[in-house]
Design a protein around this motif. Structure first.
Motif, short mmCIF file in Angstrom:
data_model
loop_
_atom_site.label_atom_id
_atom_site.label_comp_id
_atom_site.label_asym_id
_atom_site.label_seq_id
_atom_site.Cartn_x
_atom_site.Cartn_y
_atom_site.Cartn_z
N LEU A 24 17.55 0.98 48.37
CA LEU A 24 17.80 1.91 47.26
C LEU A 24 16.45 2.31 46.65
O LEU A 24 15.65 1.44 46.32
N GLN A 27 13.90 4.14 41.58
CA GLN A 27 14.35 4.81 40.35
C GLN A 27 15.86 4.68 40.12
O GLN A 27 16.35 4.98 39.04
N TYR A 28 16.58 4.21 41.14
CA TYR A 28 18.03 4.03 40.98
C TYR A 28 18.41 2.56 40.83
O TYR A 28 19.59 2.22 40.80
N PRO A 35 20.91 3.49 35.88
CA PRO A 35 19.75 3.43 36.78
C PRO A 35 18.45 3.51 35.96
O PRO A 35 18.42 4.11 34.88
N ASP A 61 18.31 13.83 48.07
CA ASP A 61 18.71 12.70 47.21
C ASP A 61 20.24 12.56 47.23
O ASP A 61 20.96 13.52 46.96
N TRP A 63 21.80 9.94 45.54
CA TRP A 63 22.18 9.00 44.48
C TRP A 63 22.37 9.65 43.12
O TRP A 63 23.20 9.22 42.34
N PHE A 64 21.56 10.68 42.83
CA PHE A 64 21.56 11.24 41.47
C PHE A 64 22.98 11.60 41.02
O PHE A 64 23.42 11.23 39.92
N HIS A 67 25.62 9.13 39.45
CA HIS A 67 25.41 8.48 38.15
C HIS A 67 25.74 9.43 37.01
O HIS A 67 25.74 10.65 37.19
#
Ligand code: C5P
Length: 236
Positions: A24, A27-28, A35, A61, A63-64, A67
């Motif tokens: 990961l 930053q997450y 995060p 990306d 992951w952003f 969240h």
């Protein structure tokens, strides 16, 4: 009456986090229910003197979006323009902001990996640099005695610490100066914005940072950052 320059935060968050040793991106990393990146963005977005916050994430990306950034979404622009280096991510972000800013507006570049940024550091930067043509950075005078090691982890030399400061972020520069610096520098060599600005022959100002404003670099830093964040929340 003309309005003064605006203060726009730019957070490069397109790193893969190789020193962190996890799949990961750093930053997450979860920290106090969010995060790591959320905390860095929130510290900026909640500050009354910051007009907008732009975050640069990688084009791929994944992951952003998973969240919840709704608490700060009204002041946040997401730029999917990460580069191969931190400096390239910042340069790409500056290019994307071009039509929204003036050369004299201030850009505060802040690491996604610094979640415990005290509001007072932002105030100090804005107040100290208000009349500055170039800008400056948050930094702390080095307090420890410094040793240079040889290949066997033995002391080769004691390095005089007089005049040495450890650079933090935010690093706050006039848009025009920073854009020029990052368009002209070697992006593979530069490790912070000040370095690029110095390469143009300028001498950015050093503004007192804060020990709480640590950069989460290794997995062991997460516990300390969580502790600091909780302490800061209970004191406000
Ligand atoms: O890895 P390091 O902690 O030095 O990264 C500092 C900041 O730069 C982090 O917020 C990271 O996500 C960002 N970065 C970036 N693009 C890269 C490399 C790092 O935005 N290619």
């Amino acid at each position: 009456m003309s309005a003064g320059p605006r203060h726009i935060a730019l957070v490069p968050a397109a790193g893969s986090g190789s020193r962190f040793g996890a799949a990961l991106p750093k930053q997450y990393t979860p920290l106090a229910g969010h995060p790591l990146l959320f905390h860095a963005l929130a510290a900026l977005a909640r500050h009354p003197r910051i007009d907008r916050v732009a975050v640069v994430i990688s084009a791929d990306d994944e992951w952003f979006a998973s969240h919840d950034f709704t608490a700060i979404a009204g002041r946040l622009d997401v730029l999917r323009r990460g580069g191969d280096t931190r400096a390239e991510s910042v340069r790409n972000g500056l290019r994307a902001l071009e039509s929204h800013v003036d050369a004299h507006d201030w850009i505060l570049v802040h690491d996604a990996a610094r979640p415990c940024l005290p509001a007072v550091v932002i105030d100090r930067l804005i107040d100290t640099l208000a009349d500055d043509a170039i800008g400056g950075i948050a930094a702390l005078p080095v307090a420890d005695t410094l040793k240079r090691s040889d290949a066997d982890s033995r002391i080769e030399a004691t390095v005089p610490r007089a005049g040495l400061w450890a650079a933090q972020t935010p690093q706050m520069f006039r848009y025009g100066v920073l854009r020029d610096a990052l368009e002209r520098c070697d992006l593979a060599v530069v490790t912070d914005e000040a370095g690029a600005v110095e390469a143009l022959g300028h001498a950015p100002r050093l503004v007192e940072g804060d020990p709480a404003n640590l950069k989460v670099t290794y997995a062991r830093d997460v516990a300390l950052a969580t502790h600091l964040l909780q302490a800061m929340e209970t004191s406000t």
